[in-house]
Scaffold this active site. Sequence first.
Site, mmCIF file in Angstrom:
data_model
loop_
_atom_site.group_PDB
_atom_site.id
_atom_site.type_symbol
_atom_site.label_atom_id
_atom_site.label_comp_id
_atom_site.label_asym_id
_atom_site.label_seq_id
_atom_site.Cartn_x
_atom_site.Cartn_y
_atom_site.Cartn_z
ATOM 1 N N TYR A 119 -14.359 -1.983 9.385
ATOM 2 C CA TYR A 119 -12.906 -2.028 9.402
ATOM 3 C C TYR A 119 -12.254 -2.301 10.688
ATOM 4 O O TYR A 119 -11.117 -2.428 10.984
ATOM 5 C CB TYR A 119 -12.728 -0.174 9.029
ATOM 6 C CG TYR A 119 -11.201 0.137 8.896
ATOM 7 C CD1 TYR A 119 -10.329 -0.233 8.337
ATOM 8 C CD2 TYR A 119 -11.099 1.412 9.923
ATOM 9 C CE1 TYR A 119 -8.971 0.069 8.375
ATOM 10 C CE2 TYR A 119 -9.697 1.647 9.888
ATOM 11 C CZ TYR A 119 -8.678 1.282 9.122
ATOM 12 O OH TYR A 119 -7.397 1.786 9.361
ATOM 13 N N GLY B 249 0.893 -1.015 -0.032
ATOM 14 C CA GLY B 249 -0.013 -0.039 -0.023
ATOM 15 C C GLY B 249 0.769 1.303 0.065
ATOM 16 O O GLY B 249 0.426 2.234 0.615
#
Length: 340
Positions: free
Chosen positions: A153, A10
């Site tokens: 999340y 990422g």
Amino acid sequence: MGKPLALVTGAEGEMGHLLLPALDDRGFDVVALDLATVDEALARYCVETVRASILDLEVVRDVVMRRRPVAIYHLAAVLSSKAEQNPTLAHDVNVQGSFHLFRTAEESARRERRPVRVLYPSSIAIYGLPDLETKRSAGALGEGDFAEPRAMYGCNKRYGEMLGAYMSERSRRSGEPGIDFRSIRFPGLISAETVPSGGTSDYGPEMIHAAVRADPYTCFVREDTRLPFMTMPDAVDAFLRLSEAPAERLTTRVYNVRAFAPTAGEFRDAILARFPGAEIRFGSVRERQAIVDSWPADVDDSRARRDWGLAPQHDLERALDDYLLPALRRRYAVAGRRSS
Ligand code: AKB
């Protein structure tokens, strides 16, 4: 002996923009993996860039086994607002992707006969306050308080924390090299380099970027919403300090950090003091408000300060005056010149 190698997943995201140069500066060879093409300005800090999803399991495995990193910064994730909209994708990326990466890191550790340090950004999203009254009365939460997330999340990140800690402890007990897992529960992060997307603490950075661009901004949470925040340079500094800390100093594998904890209204006031003409309104969006209402108003970071010397430089005033506004004024002046 060659330089130690760090893999950053990422890498093209918000944290990667400051972490990659910092790792290069500290003498690491850096391999960046991201779904998006890594920006040229960032790619110059890397010995290799790999365009792939964390779910391209063969590619991820190939990179780890071929490059044999001593450290992995696993930044790839689907953030909180996006995770609520697309829970399947969030589960795949945040849970399956992490599980596979940790397992592959363990395999590499066994082959190389040395541990692989895994740095995992967790989040204040792993906390779950049942209602606003409890949020207001609970004050700054310690690592063990209310760790029962109420949204996707947070559930994903809590599992990642537990999985990493479990795998580390298992290899420590067995005496076999494995992953040395270290995690920080980051608060909302604010960067001058990038504008966030997909998160729910995004209103803080969005408000500041909008004011410098002279754009009107409607904040998607109520004025009285309080969350902890930190600037990106302080977040990267914290990650590197934790990574470099001697194992015997660590009393947990998962740490809280924070630097300041304003309400959204206090953010607005600090911005108006510097940009009296800024147009900032409040228009709370139910789904996003529910997420931040379950997150803590503040966290207790005393363990991180004691164990590995957490020392953020920016409170809200210094964040604005010493870091964000000078950098953002330069950034948007350049962008303005380019588009005119
Ligand atoms: C988000 O809002 O999802 C993230 C976080 C607090 O983890 N910025």
